[in-house]
Write a protein that holds these residues in place. Sequence first.
Motif, PDB file in Angstrom:
ATOM      1  N   ILE A 128      -3.567  -8.309  10.098  1.00 50.86           N
ATOM      2  CA  ILE A 128      -3.268  -8.945  11.763  1.00 50.86           C
ATOM      3  C   ILE A 128      -2.336  -9.942  11.258  1.00 50.86           C
ATOM      4  O   ILE A 128      -2.210 -10.642  10.234  1.00 50.86           O
ATOM      5  CB  ILE A 128      -4.360  -9.352  12.187  1.00 50.86           C
ATOM      6  CG1 ILE A 128      -5.330 -10.219  11.359  1.00 50.86           C
ATOM      7  CG2 ILE A 128      -5.189  -8.124  12.536  1.00 50.86           C
ATOM      8  CD1 ILE A 128      -5.196 -11.611  11.766  1.00 50.86           C
ATOM      9  N   THR A 129      -1.665 -10.726  12.187  1.00 48.71           N
ATOM     10  CA  THR A 129      -0.604 -11.831  12.173  1.00 48.71           C
ATOM     11  C   THR A 129      -1.478 -12.974  13.063  1.00 48.71           C
ATOM     12  O   THR A 129      -2.006 -12.996  14.260  1.00 48.71           O
ATOM     13  CB  THR A 129       0.611 -11.345  12.626  1.00 48.71           C
ATOM     14  OG1 THR A 129       0.647 -11.083  14.094  1.00 48.71           O
ATOM     15  CG2 THR A 129       1.375 -10.468  11.838  1.00 48.71           C
ATOM     16  N   ASN A 130      -1.283 -14.042  12.732  1.00 50.31           N
ATOM     17  CA  ASN A 130      -1.568 -15.194  13.209  1.00 50.31           C
ATOM     18  C   ASN A 130      -0.562 -16.347  13.443  1.00 50.31           C
ATOM     19  O   ASN A 130       0.174 -16.801  12.492  1.00 50.31           O
ATOM     20  CB  ASN A 130      -2.862 -15.943  12.604  1.00 50.31           C
ATOM     21  CG  ASN A 130      -3.614 -16.932  13.579  1.00 50.31           C
ATOM     22  OD1 ASN A 130      -2.967 -17.865  13.878  1.00 50.31           O
ATOM     23  ND2 ASN A 130      -4.875 -16.682  13.863  1.00 50.31           N
ATOM     24  N   VAL A 149      -1.820 -12.640   8.051  1.00 50.91           N
ATOM     25  CA  VAL A 149      -0.432 -12.936   7.756  1.00 50.91           C
ATOM     26  C   VAL A 149      -0.219 -14.220   8.854  1.00 50.91           C
ATOM     27  O   VAL A 149      -0.302 -14.263  10.114  1.00 50.91           O
ATOM     28  CB  VAL A 149       0.239 -11.762   8.400  1.00 50.91           C
ATOM     29  CG1 VAL A 149       1.831 -12.157   8.090  1.00 50.91           C
ATOM     30  CG2 VAL A 149       0.246 -10.581   7.525  1.00 50.91           C
ATOM     31  N   PHE A 150       0.213 -15.222   8.156  1.00 54.75           N
ATOM     32  CA  PHE A 150       0.414 -16.538   8.939  1.00 54.75           C
ATOM     33  C   PHE A 150       1.881 -16.555   9.144  1.00 54.75           C
ATOM     34  O   PHE A 150       2.695 -16.682   8.120  1.00 54.75           O
ATOM     35  CB  PHE A 150      -0.009 -17.894   8.087  1.00 54.75           C
ATOM     36  CG  PHE A 150      -1.406 -17.933   7.902  1.00 54.75           C
ATOM     37  CD1 PHE A 150      -2.173 -18.635   9.177  1.00 54.75           C
ATOM     38  CD2 PHE A 150      -1.986 -17.582   7.034  1.00 54.75           C
ATOM     39  CE1 PHE A 150      -3.510 -18.743   8.958  1.00 54.75           C
ATOM     40  CE2 PHE A 150      -3.561 -17.705   6.894  1.00 54.75           C
ATOM     41  CZ  PHE A 150      -4.021 -18.490   7.905  1.00 54.75           C
ATOM     42  N   THR A 151       2.388 -16.713  10.215  1.00 54.74           N
ATOM     43  CA  THR A 151       3.926 -16.793  10.781  1.00 54.74           C
ATOM     44  C   THR A 151       4.279 -18.197  10.617  1.00 54.74           C
ATOM     45  O   THR A 151       5.622 -18.377  10.502  1.00 54.74           O
ATOM     46  CB  THR A 151       4.080 -16.189  12.000  1.00 54.74           C
ATOM     47  OG1 THR A 151       3.483 -16.994  12.995  1.00 54.74           O
ATOM     48  CG2 THR A 151       3.695 -14.893  12.233  1.00 54.74           C
ATOM     49  N   GLN A 152       3.476 -19.237  10.605  1.00 53.97           N
ATOM     50  CA  GLN A 152       3.824 -20.616  10.342  1.00 53.97           C
ATOM     51  C   GLN A 152       4.467 -20.683   8.884  1.00 53.97           C
ATOM     52  O   GLN A 152       3.924 -20.162   8.036  1.00 53.97           O
ATOM     53  CB  GLN A 152       2.724 -21.538  10.397  1.00 53.97           C
ATOM     54  CG  GLN A 152       3.063 -22.797   9.699  1.00 53.97           C
ATOM     55  CD  GLN A 152       4.046 -23.917  10.615  1.00 53.97           C
ATOM     56  OE1 GLN A 152       4.136 -23.361  11.770  1.00 53.97           O
ATOM     57  NE2 GLN A 152       4.471 -24.730  10.032  1.00 53.97           N
ATOM     58  N   ASP A 209       8.671 -12.399   4.000  1.00 47.60           N
ATOM     59  CA  ASP A 209       9.049 -12.772   5.411  1.00 47.60           C
ATOM     60  C   ASP A 209       8.231 -12.586   6.425  1.00 47.60           C
ATOM     61  O   ASP A 209       7.930 -11.376   6.947  1.00 47.60           O
ATOM     62  CB  ASP A 209      10.618 -12.145   5.510  1.00 47.60           C
ATOM     63  CG  ASP A 209      11.326 -12.545   6.971  1.00 47.60           C
ATOM     64  OD1 ASP A 209      10.519 -13.097   7.683  1.00 47.60           O
ATOM     65  OD2 ASP A 209      12.639 -12.270   7.188  1.00 47.60           O
ATOM     66  N   THR A 210       7.185 -13.529   6.622  1.00 51.79           N
ATOM     67  CA  THR A 210       6.396 -13.087   7.720  1.00 51.79           C
ATOM     68  C   THR A 210       6.441 -12.964   9.030  1.00 51.79           C
ATOM     69  O   THR A 210       5.845 -11.999   9.885  1.00 51.79           O
ATOM     70  CB  THR A 210       5.138 -14.262   7.461  1.00 51.79           C
ATOM     71  OG1 THR A 210       5.515 -15.368   7.880  1.00 51.79           O
ATOM     72  CG2 THR A 210       4.342 -14.378   6.099  1.00 51.79           C
ATOM     73  N   ARG A 211       7.463 -13.526   9.423  1.00 54.89           N
ATOM     74  CA  ARG A 211       8.021 -13.389  10.760  1.00 54.89           C
ATOM     75  C   ARG A 211       8.494 -11.843  11.123  1.00 54.89           C
ATOM     76  O   ARG A 211       8.340 -11.071  12.089  1.00 54.89           O
ATOM     77  CB  ARG A 211       9.069 -14.619  11.241  1.00 54.89           C
ATOM     78  CG  ARG A 211       8.245 -15.643  11.270  1.00 54.89           C
ATOM     79  CD  ARG A 211       9.211 -16.848  11.954  1.00 54.89           C
ATOM     80  NE  ARG A 211       8.102 -17.914  11.952  1.00 54.89           N
ATOM     81  CZ  ARG A 211       8.764 -19.213  12.632  1.00 54.89           C
ATOM     82  NH1 ARG A 211       9.843 -19.007  13.411  1.00 54.89           N
ATOM     83  NH2 ARG A 211       7.674 -20.297  12.594  1.00 54.89           N
ATOM     84  N   GLN A 212       9.403 -11.359  10.109  1.00 49.48           N
ATOM     85  CA  GLN A 212       9.769  -9.949  10.053  1.00 49.48           C
ATOM     86  C   GLN A 212       8.577  -9.095   9.940  1.00 49.48           C
ATOM     87  O   GLN A 212       8.612  -8.132  10.912  1.00 49.48           O
ATOM     88  CB  GLN A 212      10.729  -9.637   9.063  1.00 49.48           C
ATOM     89  CG  GLN A 212      11.344  -8.460   9.136  1.00 49.48           C
ATOM     90  CD  GLN A 212      10.430  -7.185   8.506  1.00 49.48           C
ATOM     91  OE1 GLN A 212       9.516  -7.536   7.622  1.00 49.48           O
ATOM     92  NE2 GLN A 212      10.946  -5.887   8.948  1.00 49.48           N
ATOM     93  N   LEU A 249       4.988  -5.154  12.631  1.00 45.87           N
ATOM     94  CA  LEU A 249       3.393  -4.844  13.402  1.00 45.87           C
ATOM     95  C   LEU A 249       3.422  -4.697  14.646  1.00 45.87           C
ATOM     96  O   LEU A 249       2.760  -4.010  15.247  1.00 45.87           O
ATOM     97  CB  LEU A 249       2.388  -5.908  12.588  1.00 45.87           C
ATOM     98  CG  LEU A 249       2.237  -5.770  11.147  1.00 45.87           C
ATOM     99  CD1 LEU A 249       1.315  -7.012  10.752  1.00 45.87           C
ATOM    100  CD2 LEU A 249       1.713  -4.421  10.645  1.00 45.87           C
ATOM    101  N   GLN A 250       4.266  -5.462  15.486  1.00 43.16           N
ATOM    102  CA  GLN A 250       4.337  -5.377  16.744  1.00 43.16           C
ATOM    103  C   GLN A 250       4.737  -3.923  17.011  1.00 43.16           C
ATOM    104  O   GLN A 250       4.409  -3.680  18.379  1.00 43.16           O
ATOM    105  CB  GLN A 250       5.035  -6.572  17.265  1.00 43.16           C
ATOM    106  CG  GLN A 250       4.264  -7.826  17.387  1.00 43.16           C
ATOM    107  CD  GLN A 250       5.116  -8.993  17.749  1.00 43.16           C
ATOM    108  OE1 GLN A 250       6.360  -9.208  17.916  1.00 43.16           O
ATOM    109  NE2 GLN A 250       4.646 -10.143  18.549  1.00 43.16           N
ATOM    110  N   GLN A 251       5.458  -3.549  16.548  1.00 48.07           N
ATOM    111  CA  GLN A 251       6.138  -2.189  16.725  1.00 48.07           C
ATOM    112  C   GLN A 251       5.264  -0.938  16.572  1.00 48.07           C
ATOM    113  O   GLN A 251       4.993  -0.236  16.933  1.00 48.07           O
ATOM    114  CB  GLN A 251       7.503  -2.113  15.836  1.00 48.07           C
ATOM    115  CG  GLN A 251       8.490  -3.017  16.304  1.00 48.07           C
ATOM    116  CD  GLN A 251       8.826  -3.047  17.574  1.00 48.07           C
ATOM    117  OE1 GLN A 251       9.198  -1.983  18.431  1.00 48.07           O
ATOM    118  NE2 GLN A 251       9.105  -4.116  18.326  1.00 48.07           N
TER     119      GLN A 251
END
Length: 365
Positions: free
Chosen positions: A31-33, A54-57, A114-117, A122-124
Amino acid sequence: MPTKRYLILSDGTSYAGQAFGSLATTTGEIITNSTMNGYQEIITNQVHHNQIIVFTQPSIGNTGLDQNAYESILPSAKGVVVREYENLATDHLKRISLDRYLKQHGIPGIYGIDTRQLRHHLQQTGTLTASIVDVNDEHAFDQLTATVLTNQQVSQVATPKPYPNPGEGDNVVVVDFGLKHGILRELAKRNCNVTVVPWNTTSERILDLDPDGVVLSTGPGSPNNLPDSVLTMIQEIQSAIPLMAIGLGHQLFGRANGATVVALPVEHHGSNHPIKEIITNETFYADQEQGYELDTTSVDHSRLFITYIDVINGSIQGLRHRDYPAFSVEFLPDGAPGPKDRVDLFDDFIEMMAVRRRNDNGATY
């Protein structure tokens, strides 16, 4: 020299990075946070049992860990994924580094991703499982796809026996489904005399403790995996004494009153989710740790009315019972890490208990 490791996903995607924390191999739901700070509270929140976070910061680890900010004594997250890792500790504040903390608890980390990628990916795809491994090969993927994660998360993280968190005020029973300590802190600030009980405690045993009110805590996993006896307990408690429910407790409160719960296509984890209060039309930001939601069409409006909704997707974020002094919220009003825009909900709960005590004089809820 950093140790090279790999993050592999169950859809066949893989990412190369470097190790920190434990060098164990791990598998969990990924999961992402999106929270900007408070990584310590997130990692120690039991809602992340069996999850790789997964930290997007971009930069994580740059404040050290504070002993006063743990949300559980023993974290149950399976792994941590970051873009940049800072190995900092400030010993004069009794803090240790994130690297050392993860090593102590056998939790592997991987950085240079590259956590934002990865979040966009994961959103897809929706929910996936993942592993952090030493070698990116066919055997690792076979092991990942063969792994079956438990659906009995609550029983693995909740307390097996009752314990006290003493105070001199209202007598409150907290039912532990994977309790985060922020709830206990807020009750302690209000001088509540708290008894924490296991998730499968019956209403009879709870009422034997003579509580002024009951809190249903947060917790991991799906509420649909818990037995109907939990719903029976809630039905019997809500008709007897004031009740407040949070997170998983909110979903169980909804189920106990006829609503159904479904999985979110993509889980919500972060402190930047806009929530609207229906009665005031006010919008505020709250911390969400949400993998499931109440089906809006299943809510019995003769029993419940909706108090809060998510501005982005319209999901139910709060309920209140029409006949009993009982309410619930999906978001985390205690913050930890924050924001604390709705910490006053604990004051509402305190007032409900006070009204119950005055009820003999003709007060109503």
